[in-house]
Scaffold this active site. Structure first.
Site, PDB file in Angstrom:
ATOM      1  N   ARG A  11     -93.656 -44.797  17.131  1.00  0.00           N
ATOM      2  CA  ARG A  11     -93.695 -45.915  18.093  1.00  0.00           C
ATOM      3  C   ARG A  11     -95.001 -45.899  18.887  1.00  0.00           C
ATOM      4  O   ARG A  11     -95.031 -46.132  20.099  1.00  0.00           O
ATOM      5  CB  ARG A  11     -92.491 -45.874  19.057  1.00  0.00           C
ATOM      6  CG  ARG A  11     -91.152 -45.903  18.386  1.00  0.00           C
ATOM      7  CD  ARG A  11     -90.864 -47.208  17.663  1.00  0.00           C
ATOM      8  NE  ARG A  11     -89.609 -47.104  16.952  1.00  0.00           N
ATOM      9  CZ  ARG A  11     -89.511 -46.681  15.675  1.00  0.00           C
ATOM     10  NH1 ARG A  11     -90.589 -46.379  14.971  1.00  0.00           N
ATOM     11  NH2 ARG A  11     -88.326 -46.598  15.098  1.00  0.00           N
ATOM     12  N   SER A  65     -83.282 -50.416  20.910  1.00  0.00           N
ATOM     13  CA  SER A  65     -83.087 -49.047  21.421  1.00  0.00           C
ATOM     14  C   SER A  65     -83.927 -48.869  22.668  1.00  0.00           C
ATOM     15  O   SER A  65     -85.128 -49.146  22.649  1.00  0.00           O
ATOM     16  CB  SER A  65     -83.559 -48.015  20.399  1.00  0.00           C
ATOM     17  OG  SER A  65     -82.780 -48.116  19.253  1.00  0.00           O
ATOM     18  N   GLU A 123     -88.566 -46.635  25.059  1.00  0.00           N
ATOM     19  CA  GLU A 123     -89.234 -47.287  23.916  1.00  0.00           C
ATOM     20  C   GLU A 123     -89.572 -48.721  24.302  1.00  0.00           C
ATOM     21  O   GLU A 123     -90.595 -49.254  23.908  1.00  0.00           O
ATOM     22  CB  GLU A 123     -88.286 -47.260  22.701  1.00  0.00           C
ATOM     23  CG  GLU A 123     -88.847 -47.993  21.506  1.00  0.00           C
ATOM     24  CD  GLU A 123     -88.055 -47.734  20.222  1.00  0.00           C
ATOM     25  OE1 GLU A 123     -87.496 -46.637  20.053  1.00  0.00           O
ATOM     26  OE2 GLU A 123     -88.008 -48.658  19.399  1.00  0.00           O
TER      27      GLU A 123
HETATM   28  C1  LIG Z   1     -81.326 -55.961  18.266  1.00  0.00           C
HETATM   29  C2  LIG Z   1     -82.651 -55.275  18.156  1.00  0.00           C
HETATM   30  C3  LIG Z   1     -82.874 -54.353  17.144  1.00  0.00           C
HETATM   31  C4  LIG Z   1     -84.106 -53.693  17.044  1.00  0.00           C
HETATM   32  N1  LIG Z   1     -84.291 -52.788  16.044  1.00  0.00           N
HETATM   33  C5  LIG Z   1     -85.469 -52.137  15.951  1.00  0.00           C
HETATM   34  C6  LIG Z   1     -85.695 -51.172  14.920  1.00  0.00           C
HETATM   35  O1  LIG Z   1     -84.849 -50.925  14.076  1.00  0.00           O
HETATM   36  N2  LIG Z   1     -86.888 -50.540  14.890  1.00  0.00           N
HETATM   37  C7  LIG Z   1     -87.869 -50.788  15.809  1.00  0.00           C
HETATM   38  O2  LIG Z   1     -88.940 -50.174  15.720  1.00  0.00           O
HETATM   39  N3  LIG Z   1     -87.683 -51.695  16.789  1.00  0.00           N
HETATM   40  C8  LIG Z   1     -86.527 -52.371  16.875  1.00  0.00           C
HETATM   41  N4  LIG Z   1     -86.349 -53.292  17.872  1.00  0.00           N
HETATM   42  C9  LIG Z   1     -87.426 -53.528  18.871  1.00  0.00           C
HETATM   43  C10 LIG Z   1     -88.409 -54.652  18.518  1.00  0.00           C
HETATM   44  O3  LIG Z   1     -87.811 -55.635  17.693  1.00  0.00           O
HETATM   45  C11 LIG Z   1     -89.657 -54.117  17.830  1.00  0.00           C
HETATM   46  O4  LIG Z   1     -90.326 -53.174  18.644  1.00  0.00           O
HETATM   47  C12 LIG Z   1     -90.631 -55.246  17.478  1.00  0.00           C
HETATM   48  O5  LIG Z   1     -91.632 -54.742  16.669  1.00  0.00           O
HETATM   49  C13 LIG Z   1     -91.272 -55.888  18.714  1.00  0.00           C
HETATM   50  O6  LIG Z   1     -91.928 -57.064  18.289  1.00  0.00           O
HETATM   51  P1  LIG Z   1     -92.061 -58.316  19.268  1.00  0.00           P
HETATM   52  O7  LIG Z   1     -92.864 -59.344  18.578  1.00  0.00           O
HETATM   53  O8  LIG Z   1     -90.739 -58.765  19.742  1.00  0.00           O
HETATM   54  O9  LIG Z   1     -92.893 -57.659  20.451  1.00  0.00           O
HETATM   55  P2  LIG Z   1     -92.789 -58.005  22.000  1.00  0.00           P
HETATM   56  O10 LIG Z   1     -91.479 -57.519  22.520  1.00  0.00           O
HETATM   57  O11 LIG Z   1     -93.128 -59.427  22.240  1.00  0.00           O
HETATM   58  O12 LIG Z   1     -93.947 -57.081  22.563  1.00  0.00           O
HETATM   59  C14 LIG Z   1     -93.847 -55.667  22.494  1.00  0.00           C
HETATM   60  C15 LIG Z   1     -95.218 -55.074  22.825  1.00  0.00           C
HETATM   61  O13 LIG Z   1     -96.116 -55.434  21.784  1.00  0.00           O
HETATM   62  C16 LIG Z   1     -97.250 -56.102  22.329  1.00  0.00           C
HETATM   63  N5  LIG Z   1     -97.661 -57.117  21.360  1.00  0.00           N
HETATM   64  C17 LIG Z   1     -96.888 -58.055  20.762  1.00  0.00           C
HETATM   65  N6  LIG Z   1     -97.631 -58.803  19.918  1.00  0.00           N
HETATM   66  C18 LIG Z   1     -98.889 -58.330  19.992  1.00  0.00           C
HETATM   67  C19 LIG Z   1    -100.128 -58.688  19.378  1.00  0.00           C
HETATM   68  N7  LIG Z   1    -100.231 -59.701  18.506  1.00  0.00           N
HETATM   69  N8  LIG Z   1    -101.235 -57.971  19.701  1.00  0.00           N
HETATM   70  C20 LIG Z   1    -101.174 -56.950  20.578  1.00  0.00           C
HETATM   71  N9  LIG Z   1    -100.036 -56.573  21.216  1.00  0.00           N
HETATM   72  C21 LIG Z   1     -98.911 -57.257  20.915  1.00  0.00           C
HETATM   73  C22 LIG Z   1     -96.783 -56.706  23.648  1.00  0.00           C
HETATM   74  O14 LIG Z   1     -97.859 -56.890  24.549  1.00  0.00           O
HETATM   75  C23 LIG Z   1     -95.812 -55.636  24.135  1.00  0.00           C
HETATM   76  O15 LIG Z   1     -96.503 -54.617  24.785  1.00  0.00           O
HETATM   77  C24 LIG Z   1     -85.132 -53.971  17.989  1.00  0.00           C
HETATM   78  C25 LIG Z   1     -84.900 -54.917  18.996  1.00  0.00           C
HETATM   79  C26 LIG Z   1     -83.680 -55.570  19.085  1.00  0.00           C
HETATM   80  C27 LIG Z   1     -83.474 -56.591  20.168  1.00  0.00           C
END
Ligand SMILES: Cc1cc2nc3c(=O)[nH]c(=O)nc-3n(C[C@H](O)[C@H](O)[C@H](O)COP(=O)(O)OP(=O)(O)OC[C@H]3O[C@@H](n4cnc5c(N)ncnc54)[C@H](O)[C@@H]3O)c2cc1C
Length: 300
Positions: free
Chosen positions: A169, A219, A290
């Site tokens: 992560r 998580s 996380e």
């Molecule tokens: C039900 C559920 C299940 C999940 N299961 C998992 C899992 O199995 N494994 C896992 O790893 N995660 C999981 N997650 C967490 C999440 O989906 C991941 O971490 C995902 O990769 C975040 O992507 P996002 O676009 O939603 O990021 P955001 O929540 O929008 O942003 C997260 C971070 O990334 C940064 N960011 C986003 N886009 C960019 C970009 N283009 N450039 C630079 N920085 C950026 C943001 O500034 C922020 O700091 C889960 C979440 C939920 C709600």
């Protein structure tokens, strides 16, 4: 008219002033931000960043790993959801950062390219997943990266895989706060039926174990060591279903905090601190979050 609004609009972005982030985060928490900016392509994102050179901003993908304060934030949030083009180049794929991971997985299945099946069901964007080095079921997105295009000091540059660090992560992008615009990824050929069966299996496991029907940010805590399962540890403390205000430790998976409808930022933060204290008392382990926390406009 507000000057920054006007410049962002002219840069090719759509802009919503005083938009509530609770409408954009999967846990449905978050106060208003001055500008919610939706760039329509990579170039308008680039121009928006130039416009915002003297105004604080954050990048958001699909908001599925974010916990944001309830009070208004005097910042701009650039949401990448409209940067969602995918191009195939043999066994390589060029994908824009706002593309939902799920859509990329479905695209790869049709193109008969395997290996990313584990990510089907992670609800974030490709950019958010690369930033977090998202992973599940033994796989991590970083393994498939050939190169990533970022905006650094106002310029677009490609970083090749040997210039990028990925950890649990963790990534170069997170450490250096780089803005990801596109990624080149590579995958192995695989039969569509095999890919489909794997994706369905991973999805079934998720639906069985995770509270997907309630708002959450996934998580909450990182695994502190390979052999320490946070969800199991919290469950062993009898905390499944424990509530503070509207925030609750999921009855289904103790590693998740769910919003039962009226949870505030403070409710979730208090619950996080409570769990950290209990786990420290019983197991002597310090839990780190996380989820990314946006508080007073700063990333925690
Ligand atoms: C039900 C559920 C299940 C999940 N299961 C998992 C899992 O199995 N494994 C896992 O790893 N995660 C999981 N997650 C967490 C999440 O989906 C991941 O971490 C995902 O990769 C975040 O992507 P996002 O676009 O939603 O990021 P955001 O929540 O929008 O942003 C997260 C971070 O990334 C940064 N960011 C986003 N886009 C960019 C970009 N283009 N450039 C630079 N920085 C950026 C943001 O500034 C922020 O700091 C889960 C979440 C939920 C709600």
């Amino acid at each position: 008219m507000d000057k920054i609004f006007e410049s962002l609009y002219k840069a090719g972005c759509d802009v919503r002033m005083f938009e509530k982030l609770s409408c954009h985060t999967s846990i449905k928490i978050g106060g208003r931000v001055k500008y919610l900016v939706l760039p329509n392509d990579v170039f308008s994102l680039e121009r928006a960043i130039t416009v915002l050179k003297d105004f604080p901003f954050q990048i958001m993908g699909l908001g599925t790993n974010l916990l944001v304060q309830d009070e208004d934030l005097d910042i701009a949030v650039l949401k990448t959801e409209r940067l969602n083009q995918i191009e195939i180049k043999g066994e390589k794929v060029l994908v824009e950062s706002g593309t939902p991971l799920k859509r990329l997985c479905l695209f790869l299945m049709e193109a008969e390219l395997g290996e990313l099946e584990f990510a089907y069901g992670i609800p974030g964007s490709v950019g958010g997943a690369i930033f977090m080095n998202a992973g599940a079921y033994g796989g991590e997105i970083g393994e498939f990266i050939e190169a990533v295009e970022v905006l650094k000091d106002g310029r677009k540059i490609w970083l090749s895989k040997n210039e990028i660090f990925f950890g649990y992560r963790d990534s170069t992008f997170k450490r250096e706060k780089l803005i990801i615009t596109r990624a080149m990824m590579s995958f192995k050929k695989e039969k569509k039926e095999t890919i489909k069966a794997k994706m369905e299996d991973y999805m079934r496991r998720r639906l069985e174990k995770q509270p997907l029907d309630l708002p959450s940010a996934g998580s909450v805590f990182k695994r502190p060591r390979e052999d320490f399962y946070v969800g199991k540890a919290i469950e062993s403390l009898g905390l499944k279903g424990y509530r503070i205000g509207g925030a609750q430790i999921s009855e289904k998976h103790a590693g998740f905090i769910v919003n039962t409808g009226s949870a505030t930022f403070d409710d979730v933060m208090k619950l996080i601190e409570f769990v950290r204290k209990k786990v420290k008392e019983k197991y002597g382990v310090e839990l780190e979050t996380e989820v990314e926390i946006w508080w007073n406009g700063r990333q925690w």
